[in-house]
Design a protein around this motif. Structure first.
Motif, PDB file in Angstrom:
ATOM      1  N   SER B 503       0.834  -1.196   0.000  1.00  0.00           N
ATOM      2  CA  SER B 503       0.000   0.000   0.000  1.00  0.00           C
ATOM      3  C   SER B 503       0.868   1.244   0.000  1.00  0.00           C
ATOM      4  O   SER B 503       2.045   1.207   0.308  1.00  0.00           O
ATOM      5  CB  SER B 503      -0.903  -0.004   1.220  1.00  0.00           C
ATOM      6  OG  SER B 503      -0.131   0.252   2.359  1.00  0.00           O
ATOM      7  N   ILE B 504       0.235   2.323  -0.348  1.00  0.00           N
ATOM      8  CA  ILE B 504       0.966   3.581  -0.453  1.00  0.00           C
ATOM      9  C   ILE B 504       1.446   4.043   0.920  1.00  0.00           C
ATOM     10  O   ILE B 504       2.538   4.572   1.069  1.00  0.00           O
ATOM     11  CB  ILE B 504       0.099   4.643  -1.156  1.00  0.00           C
ATOM     12  CG1 ILE B 504       0.865   5.943  -1.351  1.00  0.00           C
ATOM     13  CG2 ILE B 504      -1.166   4.927  -0.417  1.00  0.00           C
ATOM     14  CD1 ILE B 504       1.607   6.022  -2.635  1.00  0.00           C
ATOM     15  N   ASN B 505       0.626   3.760   1.931  1.00  0.00           N
ATOM     16  CA  ASN B 505       1.044   4.144   3.275  1.00  0.00           C
ATOM     17  C   ASN B 505       2.301   3.399   3.700  1.00  0.00           C
ATOM     18  O   ASN B 505       3.193   3.959   4.328  1.00  0.00           O
ATOM     19  CB  ASN B 505      -0.064   3.830   4.276  1.00  0.00           C
ATOM     20  CG  ASN B 505      -1.071   4.933   4.346  1.00  0.00           C
ATOM     21  OD1 ASN B 505      -0.724   6.047   4.733  1.00  0.00           O
ATOM     22  ND2 ASN B 505      -2.283   4.657   3.938  1.00  0.00           N
ATOM     23  N   GLU B 506       2.317   2.138   3.346  1.00  0.00           N
ATOM     24  CA  GLU B 506       3.472   1.325   3.686  1.00  0.00           C
ATOM     25  C   GLU B 506       4.725   1.913   3.059  1.00  0.00           C
ATOM     26  O   GLU B 506       5.765   2.040   3.716  1.00  0.00           O
ATOM     27  CB  GLU B 506       3.215  -0.071   3.137  1.00  0.00           C
ATOM     28  CG  GLU B 506       4.011  -1.148   3.777  1.00  0.00           C
ATOM     29  CD  GLU B 506       3.668  -2.472   3.144  1.00  0.00           C
ATOM     30  OE1 GLU B 506       2.486  -2.692   2.818  1.00  0.00           O
ATOM     31  OE2 GLU B 506       4.581  -3.265   2.978  1.00  0.00           O
ATOM     32  N   ILE B 508       5.196   4.986   2.077  1.00  0.00           N
ATOM     33  CA  ILE B 508       5.547   6.261   2.705  1.00  0.00           C
ATOM     34  C   ILE B 508       6.281   6.008   4.008  1.00  0.00           C
ATOM     35  O   ILE B 508       7.324   6.601   4.291  1.00  0.00           O
ATOM     36  CB  ILE B 508       4.276   7.101   2.962  1.00  0.00           C
ATOM     37  CG1 ILE B 508       3.674   7.568   1.646  1.00  0.00           C
ATOM     38  CG2 ILE B 508       4.594   8.292   3.846  1.00  0.00           C
ATOM     39  CD1 ILE B 508       2.379   8.301   1.808  1.00  0.00           C
ATOM     40  N   GLN B 511       9.850   4.656   3.632  1.00  0.00           N
ATOM     41  CA  GLN B 511      10.787   5.715   3.276  1.00  0.00           C
ATOM     42  C   GLN B 511      11.029   6.654   4.438  1.00  0.00           C
ATOM     43  O   GLN B 511      12.153   7.085   4.695  1.00  0.00           O
ATOM     44  CB  GLN B 511      10.208   6.507   2.109  1.00  0.00           C
ATOM     45  CG  GLN B 511      10.042   5.676   0.889  1.00  0.00           C
ATOM     46  CD  GLN B 511      10.761   6.292  -0.274  1.00  0.00           C
ATOM     47  OE1 GLN B 511      11.055   7.483  -0.267  1.00  0.00           O
ATOM     48  NE2 GLN B 511      11.057   5.493  -1.256  1.00  0.00           N
ATOM     49  N   LYS B 555      14.877  11.072 -12.677  1.00  0.00           N
ATOM     50  CA  LYS B 555      14.707  12.058 -11.615  1.00  0.00           C
ATOM     51  C   LYS B 555      13.630  11.638 -10.629  1.00  0.00           C
ATOM     52  O   LYS B 555      13.520  12.176  -9.544  1.00  0.00           O
ATOM     53  CB  LYS B 555      14.317  13.392 -12.222  1.00  0.00           C
ATOM     54  CG  LYS B 555      15.488  14.141 -12.825  1.00  0.00           C
ATOM     55  CD  LYS B 555      15.018  15.491 -13.299  1.00  0.00           C
ATOM     56  CE  LYS B 555      16.068  16.166 -14.144  1.00  0.00           C
ATOM     57  NZ  LYS B 555      15.464  17.137 -15.050  1.00  0.00           N
ATOM     58  N   GLU B 556      12.825  10.725 -11.045  1.00  0.00           N
ATOM     59  CA  GLU B 556      11.679  10.358 -10.242  1.00  0.00           C
ATOM     60  C   GLU B 556      12.092   9.669  -8.948  1.00  0.00           C
ATOM     61  O   GLU B 556      12.756   8.642  -8.979  1.00  0.00           O
ATOM     62  CB  GLU B 556      10.839   9.378 -11.065  1.00  0.00           C
ATOM     63  CG  GLU B 556       9.393   9.644 -10.989  1.00  0.00           C
ATOM     64  CD  GLU B 556       8.665   8.780 -11.985  1.00  0.00           C
ATOM     65  OE1 GLU B 556       9.016   7.606 -12.123  1.00  0.00           O
ATOM     66  OE2 GLU B 556       7.758   9.308 -12.634  1.00  0.00           O
ATOM     67  N   PRO B 557      11.708  10.192  -7.825  1.00  0.00           N
ATOM     68  CA  PRO B 557      12.023   9.481  -6.593  1.00  0.00           C
ATOM     69  C   PRO B 557      11.201   8.206  -6.499  1.00  0.00           C
ATOM     70  O   PRO B 557      10.181   8.063  -7.176  1.00  0.00           O
ATOM     71  CB  PRO B 557      11.624  10.451  -5.488  1.00  0.00           C
ATOM     72  CG  PRO B 557      11.281  11.714  -6.151  1.00  0.00           C
ATOM     73  CD  PRO B 557      11.006  11.442  -7.565  1.00  0.00           C
ATOM     74  N   LEU B 559       9.273   7.004  -4.291  1.00  0.00           N
ATOM     75  CA  LEU B 559       7.893   7.098  -3.832  1.00  0.00           C
ATOM     76  C   LEU B 559       6.972   7.485  -4.976  1.00  0.00           C
ATOM     77  O   LEU B 559       5.903   6.915  -5.164  1.00  0.00           O
ATOM     78  CB  LEU B 559       7.810   8.124  -2.705  1.00  0.00           C
ATOM     79  CG  LEU B 559       6.462   8.261  -2.024  1.00  0.00           C
ATOM     80  CD1 LEU B 559       6.055   6.947  -1.403  1.00  0.00           C
ATOM     81  CD2 LEU B 559       6.523   9.338  -0.968  1.00  0.00           C
ATOM     82  N   ILE B 560       7.423   8.445  -5.763  1.00  0.00           N
ATOM     83  CA  ILE B 560       6.592   8.888  -6.879  1.00  0.00           C
ATOM     84  C   ILE B 560       6.468   7.777  -7.913  1.00  0.00           C
ATOM     85  O   ILE B 560       5.384   7.525  -8.440  1.00  0.00           O
ATOM     86  CB  ILE B 560       7.191  10.151  -7.508  1.00  0.00           C
ATOM     87  CG1 ILE B 560       7.150  11.270  -6.486  1.00  0.00           C
ATOM     88  CG2 ILE B 560       6.441  10.540  -8.759  1.00  0.00           C
ATOM     89  CD1 ILE B 560       7.631  12.570  -6.982  1.00  0.00           C
ATOM     90  N   TYR B 563       3.997   5.440  -6.708  1.00  0.00           N
ATOM     91  CA  TYR B 563       2.643   5.971  -6.822  1.00  0.00           C
ATOM     92  C   TYR B 563       2.135   5.871  -8.251  1.00  0.00           C
ATOM     93  O   TYR B 563       1.013   5.448  -8.498  1.00  0.00           O
ATOM     94  CB  TYR B 563       2.627   7.416  -6.346  1.00  0.00           C
ATOM     95  CG  TYR B 563       1.293   8.085  -6.500  1.00  0.00           C
ATOM     96  CD1 TYR B 563       0.219   7.692  -5.706  1.00  0.00           C
ATOM     97  CD2 TYR B 563       1.097   9.075  -7.434  1.00  0.00           C
ATOM     98  CE1 TYR B 563      -1.003   8.291  -5.846  1.00  0.00           C
ATOM     99  CE2 TYR B 563      -0.129   9.689  -7.583  1.00  0.00           C
ATOM    100  CZ  TYR B 563      -1.173   9.292  -6.785  1.00  0.00           C
ATOM    101  OH  TYR B 563      -2.395   9.873  -6.939  1.00  0.00           O
ATOM    102  N   HIS B 564       3.001   6.230  -9.180  1.00  0.00           N
ATOM    103  CA  HIS B 564       2.594   6.148 -10.575  1.00  0.00           C
ATOM    104  C   HIS B 564       2.264   4.731 -10.969  1.00  0.00           C
ATOM    105  O   HIS B 564       1.294   4.469 -11.670  1.00  0.00           O
ATOM    106  CB  HIS B 564       3.714   6.675 -11.482  1.00  0.00           C
ATOM    107  CG  HIS B 564       3.785   8.160 -11.493  1.00  0.00           C
ATOM    108  ND1 HIS B 564       2.679   8.945 -11.416  1.00  0.00           N
ATOM    109  CD2 HIS B 564       4.834   9.009 -11.557  1.00  0.00           C
ATOM    110  CE1 HIS B 564       3.028  10.217 -11.431  1.00  0.00           C
ATOM    111  NE2 HIS B 564       4.343  10.281 -11.514  1.00  0.00           N
ATOM    112  N   MET B 566       1.245   2.367  -9.120  1.00  0.00           N
ATOM    113  CA  MET B 566      -0.004   1.954  -8.503  1.00  0.00           C
ATOM    114  C   MET B 566      -1.190   2.547  -9.260  1.00  0.00           C
ATOM    115  O   MET B 566      -2.168   1.857  -9.561  1.00  0.00           O
ATOM    116  CB  MET B 566      -0.010   2.431  -7.065  1.00  0.00           C
ATOM    117  CG  MET B 566      -0.953   1.713  -6.189  1.00  0.00           C
ATOM    118  SD  MET B 566      -0.862   2.378  -4.528  1.00  0.00           S
ATOM    119  CE  MET B 566      -1.637   3.941  -4.752  1.00  0.00           C
ATOM    120  N   ALA B 586      -7.459   7.008  -7.103  1.00  0.00           N
ATOM    121  CA  ALA B 586      -6.225   6.237  -7.011  1.00  0.00           C
ATOM    122  C   ALA B 586      -6.369   5.055  -6.067  1.00  0.00           C
ATOM    123  O   ALA B 586      -5.600   4.124  -6.125  1.00  0.00           O
ATOM    124  CB  ALA B 586      -5.092   7.129  -6.533  1.00  0.00           C
TER     125      ALA B 586
END
Lengths: 226, 799
Positions: B503-506, B508, B511, B555-557, B559-560, B563-564, B566, B586
C-alpha cells in the motif's frame, strides 16, 4: 577532581541507565557525542543539531530536529516545544530507538512498541491535537519529497491524498458523502499498522529495532546482549 | 544433447490406466506419435535412399540420353524421422512435462497432499520404467551439461530477477552464515563421519578414502534452490523463513563449487597441505566475488542497452535473457559461481530495466521467466526420476542409511548451533519453530545429482555408490521432508505469508523510517548500516540512474515512481473491468476524497485548499477522458510486424509523460486563469439563475451514483481520432458537447471579461470550456467570489 567527578558521573549514568534502559557503555558513547555536538555545553540547542553536516541531505531534517525538542517525546504529558535540551532529554529521545531487551513479557513488549509508534505518530502530528489531518499528512509527504524538486511537490499532494483515502477506507469502511474523516488518530495509526499490513509493521519494527542496535558499535553488542 | 525417446510398448500403457483418464489420454497421444514416427522412420530412410539413388541415376542417364530408364513415381509423401529427431524429442519431453503440470492441477485434491516435485519424480520413474520395459537403453537425460547449461539458468534467473531485495539484504548476515559456515560444517561433518563409518570392519567399505568422502560430503551438503523453491512456494511460509532458506540455497553455490573442485583436485594427490587450505579460502573469495562482479557487469550492460530500445520495443525482453545467460556462461567459463553471477545480474539490472522498457515488455519478461523456470523445474524432476531408473546402482545399506541420517543430524546441529550465534546479533530472533523449519527445509536436489554425475569413473571407483546415495538422499528429502513440511507448518502454526498488496502508506512509512533512522544515526555520529545505505542511494540517484535510465524518469524518486505504478495498475484494472464510468480514484475505496477533505476551514487555508480540491476532481475526469479517447485512437493503428498494437494506456512512458507535461501546462494556465480575481460579485446568483433557466444542462454531468461527475464520452464522435494532443482532445471535447459548453463558455466570456492575450486565447478558452463543462467544482471556482459561502461547498449544482 578526577575521582570524585567520575564517581559522580558514574552514579548519574547508572541512574540514567535504569531509567532509559541504555547500558553504561552506550550512555558513555552518547555522552561523548552529546558533548561534541553541544561544544561542551550542558545543553543542546537547535542550531547545534542543525549544524551536523551529514543531516543536510536528509529530507526529514527539520522533523527530526523538532522531535528532539518536542515535549511529548520527553515523557512530559504536555504539548509544545522547548528551546534547549540537556543530556537526559537527549537520552530520552534516543531511547525510542533502543531495541527491546531479550527477556521481557509480551505486555512490556507491546507497551514498548506503542511508545515507539507514539513517537512516530508525534512526528507526523505537528500541532499535537491527537490526529494527523490531511494537511499534516500532505506536509509530511512533501517533506519526504522535498529533495526531488518540482516533480516531487506536484505529486506529493496526490500521494498524500491517496494515502489518506486508503487509511480512511481501512479504518472506517464505507462512508457517506457528507461524513467527514478528520484525520488519523493514534488508535487508527495502530490499527492500520496492525491489521492492514502486518508485514509493514514487522518491517518497521525490525527496521526500527535494527537501527537501535546500530547505536553502539557492534563489537560491544556481543558483550552486552548475552 | 542426447535426449531420446524410445518406443513405448503398448503393454506399458496398461499400467498407466490406473493413473487416471487424463494421463492415459496424454500418454496414448504421446505413444501414438512416437510409435508411428519411430516405426515409420526406418523403412522410410531406406526408401529415401532408394529415391536418392534413383535421382542420381536419372541425372546420369538423362545426360546420356535415356534408353532403359524406368520412371519412378514422385514421392508425394516421404518420412524422414532422423532428420528431425533431436528437436522433436526435446519438444516431446517439454510437452510431457507441461502436460503433466497441467494434469496435476486438474486433479484438485492431489496437489494439496503431495507436492508437485514428488509427483514429477514419480512420473519420471514411470517413464524411465516404460523405456526400460521396451527393452531400450534409458537415455542419460540428466546429463550434467544439459542440466547446468540449459535447465538450471532459467530457474536461477527467475529467482534472481524477482529476488525480494529488501528482506534479502536485511538478512544477508544470517543467510551468509547459513550458506557459508553451515555448508562447510555439513560437508566436513558428513564427510568425516562417513569416512569413520567406512573404516568400521564388516561394512566392506574400507577401500573408501578420506578425500572422496569429503568430496561426497560437499556434494550432498548443499541445499538445492530448485527443490527448495518447488516446495516452499507451495507452503506459503512467511517471508523471513522463505528468504533464509532460499537465500542460503542460492549463496551456498560458491562454497560447493570450491569444495568440489578442491577435493576433486586433491583426491588424486591424497595430501592436503595448509597452503592448500589457504588457497581454498582465496579461491572461495574469488569464485563468489568474481561471480558477483561478472553478473554486475552484465547487469549494468543490460540496463544500459535497455536505455536505447524505445524504438524497437519487440526485442526489448530479449536483452534481459541474453545478457543474463551470457553472464552465467562467462562465469562458468572461469569456474566462477554461475549462480551468483545470475543472481547479481538479475538483481542489478531489474530496477533500471524496469524503468526503461515498456509495460508490455515488462510483462513479457515476467511471463517468459516464469514459463521457462517452471518448465525447467518440471523437466528436472522428471529427469531425476528417469535417471534413477537408468543409472547403474550400487546399493550399500550402510553407506546409504548413514548418509541419510548424517545429513539430517548435521543439518539440525548446524542450524541450531549457528542460530545460537546469529541470534546474538539479530533483532528479530529466530524462534525454535523457525529453526526447525530452516533445518527441515534443507532439501537436496538435482544440483547434487549432477555434480555426482560429473565425477570421473576412473578416479572414483565408488562413483555409482555415491550416485545411489545421492539419489536416495534426494528422494528422502523431497518425498519425506517435502511431503511432511506442509502439515508440520500447519501443526506448528508457523506464521504464513500475508498476501497483502503493497500500500501507499506502507511505502511512505518505509521511506520515512529510512530517512529518520539515517538522521538519528547521523546525530549519534555513528556510521552504520543506514548511513551507508543512504550514501549508496544518493550515489545511485545522482550518477548511475542518469546513465542507465532513459529520458527524464531517472529524476523520479522512488515514492513517486511507486505511486505512478499503482495509479497505472488501477487504471488498467479499471479499463479491463469495463469501467470508465466508475470513479477512477487512485485507491479502490468506498471513501471518496470529500470525506477527508477538510470542510470547515479558516479562510486562509480554504483559499489555498479550494483549487486543490478542484484539481483532484479534474484529475479524475481527465483520466476518464484519457482512457476513452485513447481507445478510439487505438483502433486506427495498422498492423505492423515490428510493433505491437498499442495499449490504451501505454505507449511507453515517454508518451505518457509528454501528455502529463501538457496537462501540467494546461493546468498551470487554467489555474492562472482561475486565480485571476475575475469573478464579479454577482456571479453566484447569475450562475444560479442560469442553472435555473437551463436545468437540463446539468443533468448531463450528473453523478451516476455518489455525487461524482461522470461524462458520457461519445466514442463514435466524428472527430478525427488521430488527435494525440491532449489539448486538441480537450478542445474537441469542448466542441462536441455543444449543448452546454459553448453557450456557457461564451456567456462567461462576456460576463467576466477575460484578460487574455489573443494568441493564447484559444487554448485557455478551450481549457476553460472543458473545465466548466466537466467539473462542477471548477465551475464554482469560476463563479464564486470566495470560499465563504459554504452552503455551496459540496455539490453546488446538483438539485
Amino acid at each position: 577532581m578526577g575521582a570524585s567527578q567520575s564517581a559522580r558521573t558514574e552514579h548519574e549514568f547508572q541512574d540514567l541507565a535504569d531509567r532509559t534502559g541504555f547500558s553504561l557503555e552506550q550512555i558513555g558513547n552518547l555522552n561523548k557525542r552529546f558533548r561534541q555536538l553541544s561544544k561542551n555545553e550542558e545543553t543542546l540547542s537547535r542550531q547545534d543539531l542543525a549544524s551536523i553536516s551529514a543531516l543536510d541531505n536528509n529530507p526529514l531534517r527539520a522533523q527530526i530536529i523538532n522531535a528532539f525538542f518536542d515535549k511529548r517525546n520527553l515523557r512530559q504529558n504536555e504539548a509544545g516545544t522547548v528551546q534547549v535540551i540537556g543530556f537526559e532529554e537527549f537520552l530520552m529521545v534516543m531511547s525510542h530507538f533502543r531495541p527491546a531487551a531479550m527477556h521481557i513479557t509480551e505486555e512490556e513488549r507491546e507497551k514498548l512498541r506503542r511508545e515507539k509508534l507514539r513517537f512516530l505518530f508525534n512526528m507526523h502530528d505537528t500541532d499535537s491535537d491527537g490526529t494527523i489531518t490531511l494537511e499534516e499528512y500532505r506536509r509530511a509527504v512533501e517533506e519526504l519529497l522535498s529533495k526531488a524538486g518540482t516533480i516531487g511537490q506536484e505529486t506529493a499532494k496526490a500521494i498524500a491524498d491517496a494515502a489518506m483515502l486508503e487509511v480512511a477506507s481501512t479504518t472506517r469502511g464505507k462512508m457517506e458523502p457528507d461524513e467527514f474523516y478528520e484525520g488519523i488518530t493514534f488508535e487508527n495509526f495502530l490499527q492500520k499498522l496492525q491489521n492492514e499490513s502486518e508485514r509493514a509493521t514487522n518491517l518497521e519494527r525490525r527496521e526500527t529495532e535494527r537501527r537501535k542496535r546500530r547505536i553502539r558499535p557492534w563489537p560491544l553488542a556481543i558483550l552486552m546482549d548475552s | 544433447m542426447s535426449v531420446r525417446v524410445a518406443l513405448h510398448s503398448p503393454r506399458g500403457s496398461r499400467s498407466f490406466l490406473e493413473r487416471g483418464l487424463l494421463l492415459l489420454v496424454m500418454l496414448i497421444f504421446l505413444e501414438g506419435t512416437v510409435l508411428t514416427l519411430g516405426a515409420a522412420s526406418s523403412p522410410d530412410i531406406s526408401a529415401q535412399d532408394n529415391t536418392g539413388g534413383g535421382d542420381d541415376q536419372r541425372g546420369i542417364e538423362g545426360r546420356h540420353g535415356h534408353a532403359n530408364y524406368t520412371k519412378k513415381a514422385f514421392p508425394v509423401l516421404s518420412l524422414d524421422y532422423r532428420h528431425i529427431h533431436v528437436p522433436f524429442e526435446i519438444s516431446l519431453w517439454v510437452l510431457l512435462a507441461s502436460l503433466m503440470k497441467l494434469g496435476f492441477h486438474l486433479i484438485p485434491r492431489l496437489s494439496s497432499i503431495v507436492p508437485e516435485s514428488c509427483l514429477l519424480i514419480v512420473v519420471g520413474l514411470l517413464v524411465g520404467g516404460l523405456i526400460k520395459l521396451a527393452g531400450e537403453e534409458v537415455p542419460p537425460v540428466l546429463d550434467s551439461n544439459l542440466f547446468f547449461l540449459c535447465l538450471l539458468p532459467p530457474i536461477i534467473l527467475d529467482a534472481g530477477y524477482f529476488l525480494p531485495i529488501r528482506p534479502f539484504m536485511e538478512n544477508i548476515g544470517t543467510i551468509l552464515m547459513f550458506a557459508v559456515v553451515g555448508t562447510l560444517w555439513n560437508a566436513f561433518f558428513v564427510g568425516g563421519l562417513l569416512y569413520a563409518v567406512c573404516q568400521i570392519e564388516g561394512t566392506y567399505l574400507s577401500q573408501v578414502e578420506l578425500l572422496p568422502c569429503l568430496l561426497f560430503g560437499s556434494i550432498i551438503s548443499a541445499v538445492d534452490p530448485v527443490a527448495v523453491l518447488a516446495v516452499f512456494e507451495e507452503i506459503h511460509i512467511n517471508e523471513l523463513l522463505h528468504i533464509l532458506v532460499f537465500g542460503e540455497s542460492l549463496l551456498n553455490d560458491a562454497v560447493t563449487v570450491v569444495l568440489y573442485h578442491l577435493f576433486e583436485e586433491y583426491s588424486d594427490a591424497g595430501e592436503v597441505t595448509p597452503m592448500d587450505v589457504v588457497l581454498g579460502v582465496i579461491c572461495f573469495l574469488i569464485v563468489s566475488l568474481g561471480g558477483i562482479a561478472v553478473g554486475t557487469i552484465y547487469g549494468i550492460l543490460a540496463a544500459f542497452t535497455s536505455r536505447f530500445t524505445s524504438h524497437t520495443r519487440v526485442i526489448e525482453p530479449l536483452f534481459v535473457f541474453v545478457y543474463s545467460y551470457m553472464a552465467y556462461l562467462s562465469a562458468e567459463m572461469f569456474h566462477l559461481s554461475g549462480i551468483m553471477a545470475l543472481i547479481a545480474c538479475g538483481a542489478v539490472m531489474r530496477p533500471y530495466v524496469e524503468a526503461n522498457i515498456s509495460h508490455k515488455s515488462h510483462t513479457t519478461v515476467k511471463y517468459f521467466l516464469k514459463m521457462w523456470s517452471s518448465v525447467s523445474e518440471t523437466l528436472i524432476f522428471i529427469f531425476l526420476g528417469v535417471a534413477t531408473v537408468a543409472g547403474p546402482h550400487a546399493w550399500n545399506w550402510t553407506f546409504v542409511s548413514v548418509t541419510v541420517i548424517l545429513c539430517l543430524v548435521s543439518r539440525v546441529i548446524g542450524v541450531v548451533g549457528l542460530t545460537f550465534i546469529i541470534n546474538k546479533f539479530r533483532i528479530v530472533k529466530l524462534t525454535t519453530k523457525d529453526q526447525f523449519i530452516v533445518a527441515y527445509g534443507g532439501l537436496r536436489g538435482a544440483i547434487a545429482f549432477s555434480l555426482g554425475y560429473l565425477l570421473d569413473k576412473d578416479l572414483f571407483p565408488m562413483r555409482t555408490m555415491f550416485l545411489t546415495a545421492i539419489i536416495t538422499e534426494i528422494f528422502f528429502t523431497v518425498f519425506v521432508q517435502g511431503m511432511t513440511i506442509k502439515p508440520l507448518v500447519d501443526l506448528l502454526a508457523v506464521k504464513k505469508k500475508q498476501e497483502a498488496k503493497r500500500s501507499i502508506n506502507e511505502e511512505i512509512h518505509t521511506q520515512f523510517l529510512d530517512h529518520l533512522l539515517t538522521g538519528i544515526e547521523d546525530i549519534c555520529g555513528h556510521y552504520g548500516h543506514h548511513h551507508w545505505k543512504d550514501k549508496l542511494n544518493r550515489f545511485n540517484k545522482k550518477y548511475i540512474k542518469k546513465c542507465l535510465i532513459a529520458g527524464e524518469r531517472y529524476k523520479e524518486p522512488q515514492l513517486i515512481a511507486f505511486y505512478h505504478k499503482m495509479e497505472f495498475k488501477q487504471a488498467i484494472e479499471l479499463v479491463e473491468s469495463g469501467g470508465g464510468v466508475k470513479l477512477p480514484s487512485a485507491m479502490p475505496s468506498q471513501v471518496s476524497m470529500q470525506n477527508i477533505q477538510p470542510k470547515k476551514l479558516p479562510p486562509a487555508v480554504a483559499e489555498r485548499a479550494l483549487p486543490q480540491f478542484t484539481k483532484g476532481r479534474e484529475e479524475e475526469i481527465r483520466k476518464i477522458l484519457r482512457s476513452n479517447l485513447q481507445k478510439t485512437r487505438q483502433r486506427l493503428r495498422s498492423y505492423n510486424r515490428h510493433t505491437l498494437v498499442a495499449d490504451p494506456f501505454e505507449d511507453g512512458w515517454n508518451d505518457f509523460i509528454l501528455k502529463k507535461q501538457r496537462m501540467i501546462e494546461l493546468e498551470k494556465k487554467m489555474s492562472n486563469y482561475l486565480t485571476v480575481p475575475a469573478a464579479p460579485p454577482d456571479s453566484p446568483t447569475m450562475c444560479r439563475a442560469r442553472l435555473a433557466s437551463d436545468p437540463n444542462a446539468f443533468y448531463n454531468i450528473k453523478a451516476s451514483s455518489d455525487g461524482v461527475p461522470t461524462i458520457q464520452v461519445d466514442l463514435a464522435s466524428p472527430q478525427s481520432p488521430d488527435s494525440v494532443n491532449m489539448l486538441n482532445e480537450f478542445s474537441k471535447r469542448g466542441a462536441t458537447d455543444q449543448g452546454l459548453g459553448q453557450r456557457e463558455g461564451a456567456d462567461r466570456d462576456e460576463d467576466q471579461g477575460l484578460m487574455m492575450k489573443p494568441s493564447s486565447a484559444g487554448i485557455e478558452e478551450k481549457g476553460e470550456e472543458g473545465g466548466g463543462n466537466k467539473n462542477p467544482g471548477l465551475m464554482r471556482c469560476l463563479s464564486d467570489p470566495g470560499p465563504s459561502n459554504e452552503d455551496e461547498e459540496d455539490e453546488p449544482f446538483l438539485p
